[in-house]
Design a protein around this motif. Structure first.
Motif, PDB file in Angstrom:
ATOM      1  N   LYS A  69       0.839  -1.198   0.000  1.00 15.57           N
ATOM      2  CA  LYS A  69       0.000   0.000   0.000  1.00 15.57           C
ATOM      3  C   LYS A  69       0.874   1.248   0.000  1.00 15.57           C
ATOM      4  N   THR A  70       0.549   2.200  -0.840  1.00 20.19           N
ATOM      5  CA  THR A  70       1.314   3.447  -0.833  1.00 20.19           C
ATOM      6  C   THR A  70       0.538   4.516  -0.071  1.00 20.19           C
ATOM      7  N   GLN A  71       1.302   5.253   0.697  1.00 16.51           N
ATOM      8  CA  GLN A  71       0.692   6.303   1.513  1.00 16.51           C
ATOM      9  C   GLN A  71       1.020   7.656   0.900  1.00 16.51           C
ATOM     10  N   ARG A  72       0.010   8.472   0.738  1.00 19.06           N
ATOM     11  CA  ARG A  72       0.256   9.830   0.274  1.00 19.06           C
ATOM     12  C   ARG A  72       0.551  10.710   1.478  1.00 19.06           C
ATOM     13  N   SER A  73       1.609  11.465   1.369  1.00 18.99           N
ATOM     14  CA  SER A  73       1.954  12.312   2.508  1.00 18.99           C
ATOM     15  C   SER A  73       1.215  13.649   2.405  1.00 18.99           C
ATOM     16  N   VAL A  74       1.172  14.356   3.515  1.00 21.00           N
ATOM     17  CA  VAL A  74       0.535  15.680   3.499  1.00 21.00           C
ATOM     18  C   VAL A  74       1.570  16.747   3.854  1.00 21.00           C
ATOM     19  N   ARG A  75       1.300  17.963   3.423  1.00 18.17           N
ATOM     20  CA  ARG A  75       2.303  19.004   3.628  1.00 18.17           C
ATOM     21  C   ARG A  75       2.383  19.431   5.087  1.00 18.17           C
ATOM     22  N   GLU A  76       3.587  19.864   5.420  1.00 15.90           N
ATOM     23  CA  GLU A  76       3.815  20.379   6.765  1.00 15.90           C
ATOM     24  C   GLU A  76       4.434  21.752   6.605  1.00 15.90           C
ATOM     25  N   ASP A  77       4.291  22.575   7.626  1.00 18.16           N
ATOM     26  CA  ASP A  77       4.808  23.940   7.496  1.00 18.16           C
ATOM     27  C   ASP A  77       5.895  24.202   8.543  1.00 18.16           C
ATOM     28  N   PHE A  78       7.113  24.429   8.069  1.00 19.40           N
ATOM     29  CA  PHE A  78       8.229  24.720   8.972  1.00 19.40           C
ATOM     30  C   PHE A  78       8.716  26.157   8.804  1.00 19.40           C
ATOM     31  N   THR A  79       7.892  26.985   8.151  1.00 21.26           N
ATOM     32  CA  THR A  79       8.312  28.355   7.866  1.00 21.26           C
ATOM     33  C   THR A  79       8.672  29.115   9.143  1.00 21.26           C
ATOM     34  N   ASP A  80       9.835  29.710   9.140  1.00 22.07           N
ATOM     35  CA  ASP A  80      10.243  30.539  10.264  1.00 22.07           C
ATOM     36  C   ASP A  80       9.954  32.003   9.893  1.00 22.07           C
ATOM     37  N   ALA A  81       8.783  32.486  10.332  1.00 23.36           N
ATOM     38  CA  ALA A  81       8.342  33.815   9.909  1.00 23.36           C
ATOM     39  C   ALA A  81       9.085  34.919  10.656  1.00 23.36           C
ATOM     40  N   SER A  82       9.753  34.557  11.760  1.00 16.37           N
ATOM     41  CA  SER A  82      10.400  35.599  12.565  1.00 16.37           C
ATOM     42  C   SER A  82      11.777  35.988  12.015  1.00 16.37           C
ATOM     43  N   ALA A  83      12.450  35.035  11.410  1.00 18.97           N
ATOM     44  CA  ALA A  83      13.786  35.330  10.871  1.00 18.97           C
ATOM     45  C   ALA A  83      13.655  36.098   9.559  1.00 18.97           C
ATOM     46  N   PRO A  84      14.663  36.907   9.215  1.00 16.61           N
ATOM     47  CA  PRO A  84      14.609  37.588   7.917  1.00 16.61           C
ATOM     48  C   PRO A  84      14.687  36.568   6.782  1.00 16.61           C
ATOM     49  N   PRO A  85      14.153  36.929   5.595  1.00 11.79           N
ATOM     50  CA  PRO A  85      14.196  35.981   4.482  1.00 11.79           C
ATOM     51  C   PRO A  85      15.634  35.562   4.175  1.00 11.79           C
ATOM     52  N   LEU A  86      15.793  34.324   3.690  1.00 13.54           N
ATOM     53  CA  LEU A  86      17.114  33.829   3.299  1.00 13.54           C
ATOM     54  C   LEU A  86      17.560  34.476   2.000  1.00 13.54           C
ATOM     55  N   LEU A  87      16.568  34.671   1.127  1.00 11.26           N
ATOM     56  CA  LEU A  87      16.867  35.154  -0.216  1.00 11.26           C
ATOM     57  C   LEU A  87      15.727  36.059  -0.637  1.00 11.26           C
ATOM     58  N   GLU A  88      16.091  37.164  -1.248  1.00 11.44           N
ATOM     59  CA  GLU A  88      15.064  38.111  -1.649  1.00 11.44           C
ATOM     60  C   GLU A  88      15.369  38.642  -3.044  1.00 11.44           C
ATOM     61  N   ALA A  89      14.323  38.868  -3.809  1.00  7.68           N
ATOM     62  CA  ALA A  89      14.497  39.478  -5.134  1.00  7.68           C
ATOM     63  C   ALA A  89      13.634  40.719  -5.173  1.00  7.68           C
TER      64      ALA A  89
END
Ligand SMILES: Nc1ncnc2c1ncn2[C@@H]1O[C@H](COP(=O)(O)OP(=O)(O)OP(=O)(O)O)[C@@H](O)[C@H]1O
Ligand SMILES: [Mg+2]
Length: 492
Positions: free
Chosen positions: A249-269
């Motif tokens: 049986k294959t299991q479909r995974s679900v998304r998880e959120d690890f976003t660190d909203a407090s730190a400044p962005p790593l990369l910005e354009a």
């Protein structure tokens, strides 16, 4: 009245093939009827490409029997490709165009129609090529060099070349891997038209939706053996096929959120010009952002600029914390720019970070290299006979994992992955999703370019919709599949 069953056009019996210690095929039977579209399915490394290569003679089977139309061959490990040339066309998983030849030459050099008494009529070839390109709606010059074309056009050309040969059986090994949706539609129309003329297709794909759309019959391989032979597509559903492919049986995974909203962005354009409009973009620690939008929207360009592999027409990419992060790239066309087929896994991975592994004098520290590559290969679940096995010999899914390992070689803080699971089976897909989530959990910023709604909804904490070289919308957090589909179709 007795209904005469149609005699098969292809019959393979008890085919075996061994590569060194790998038993790629262990007594496989495979049958195709005239005018049938037969999907050959299985997970990465199951033996699909090997089986069809034994069918077309590109790879000589060790034993067994192959019959196509009138040609009947008893396999004994010796080449029989020449005996089958008029019976079968094979579009291989890895593109085989000649970069330094023109489009017209690539299309017709092997085609008897343009040869007269041993001479090739150039004028006729170019005229014929122009005609063919027009029926396929491809706007390129017959005299353009194949090496200058994009991945989608190259793949289409290869398919057109095969479909033009006028043979009764055609093999398409993952034909849509580099095609846009529109290109896929054109391909399917041509396939259906040829099928109506009685041509048979062997169709290999990891996109099960395509299988349900176009195929009549399904055969499933697992570990070099047949687990389902000639099942009607109508008798199956996606879950059943996935389970049969995986053997569990294959299991479909679900998304998880690890976003660190407090730190400044790593990369910005900021004020990035891709074409007409300008784009502002940022990715944070732990965040998985998907760039979605139609082909030609500029989403690939945006990704390549963020990764530092392409210069913008204007604007800048920077890090609010000062120093630009190390960025790992998984390029979109792995056959062209993702790996070097003749080199081994180890060398391919370290191409991504030679300097990192060099000692003070610029020599590579072999011990460190072996440990580092071994670790990366484990994290990305690469399955190979050894780290020295040439990547060209690996199955498509494992090649892609090597590309991931290479992207991670320099311990990046941001990874930019274009079509990350193209050509990858359902099981390996989940492994790669797991890997990307792991990386995010460890604080990496992840930018994914994808055309697949399923993939985006399983991965992305934020979806950025790119259209005509501008960002036209965004979905954040708890968006639904329906929101996503509407946005991607440009409805909402
Ligand atoms: N030229 C080769 N030399 C050594 N091993 C090979 C070679 N070609 C294929 N193999 C091995 O044979 C097995 C079957 O590979 P194959 O390419 O047929 O799989 P596949 O079903 O087409 O997978 P994918 O979906 O990833 O393309 C794999 O273990 C692969 O590594
Ligand atoms: Mg294959």
């Amino acid at each position: 009245m007795v209904v005469e069953p149609k005699a098969p056009i292809v019959e393979m019996r008890q085919i075996t093939k061994t590569f060194g210690s790998t038993r790629a095929l262990r007594g496989v039977d495979f049958t195709v009827l005239p005018g049938e579209i037969h999907a050959l399915l299985g997970r990465n490394g199951a033996g699909k490409s090997t089986l069809v290569s034994c069918l077309s003679g590109i790879v000589a089977a060790d034993s067994g029997r192959v019959r196509i139309g009138q040609a009947d061959i008893i396999a004994n490990g010796e080449s029989y490709a020449a005996a089958l040339r008029d019976e079968i066309a094979h579009v291989q998983q890895t593109p085989r165009l000649f970069d330094l030849l023109t489009v017209a030459e690539n299309l017709f050099l092997e085609n008897p129609a343009v040869r007269r008494r041993g001479w090739v009529s150039h004028r006729q070839m170019i005229a014929r090529a122009a005609q063919v390109l027009e029926t396929w709606g491809i706007e390129i010059s017959p005299t353009a060099l194949a090496g200058q074309l994009g991945a989608g056009t190259r793949q289409l050309l290869e398919i057109i070349k095969a479909l033009n040969r006028g043979v009764p059986v055609m093999i398409l090994d993952e034909p849509t891997a580099a095609l846009s949706n529109a290109e896929k539609r054109v391909l399917f129309d041509h396939v259906r038209a040829l099928k109506a003329q009685g041509v048979s297709f062997v169709y290999i794909s990891h996109h099960l939706d395509e299988v349900f759309e176009i195929a009549d019959t399904v055969t499933i391989l697992r570990d070099g053996q047949t687990v389902t032979e000639r099942a009607a597509v109508s008798s199956l559903d996606v879950e059943t096929i996935a389970d049969l492919m995986m053997g569990q049986k294959t299991q479909r995974s679900v998304r998880e959120d690890f976003t660190d909203a407090s730190a400044p962005p790593l990369l910005e354009a900021r004020g990035l010009r891709l074409g007409k409009g300008t784009v502002d973009f940022q990715v944070r620690k732990g965040e998985i952002v998907a760039l979605a939008g139609p082909v030609g929207s500029g989403k690939e360009d945006l990704a390549m600029i963020l990764a530092g592999h392409k210069a913008p027409l204007g604007g800048r990419v920077f890090s609010p914390s000062g120093k630009l992060p190390v960025i790992g790239l998984v390029p979109t066309d792995r056959h062209a720019s993702g790996y070097v087929g003749l080199l081994g896994v180890r060398e391919n991975v370290t191409l991504g970070g030679l300097d990192l592994l060099s000692g003070g004098l610029g020599f590579i520290d072999r011990g460190r290299e072996a440990a580092h590559v071994g670790d990366l290969a484990r994290r990305t679940n690469v399955i190979a006979a050894s780290l020295e096995q040439p990547v060209g010999q690996l199955s498509g899914g494992n090649q892609q994992k090597v590309v991931f390992a290479r992207a991670l070689c320099r311990d990046p803080q941001v990874i930019v992955a274009l079509s990350p699971t193209r050509g990858v089976d359902v099981g390996a897909k989940e492994q790669l999703y797991g890997l990307l989530r792991d990386l995010a959990a460890k604080g990496m910023g992840v930018v994914v370019v994808s055309d697949e709604e399923d993939e985006i909804s399983q991965l992305a904490n934020r979806v950025v919709i790119v259209f005509e070289e501008e960002i036209v919308g965004e979905l954040v957090g708890d968006y639904s599949m329906k929101d996503l589909i509407l946005r991607m179709e440009g409805v909402a």
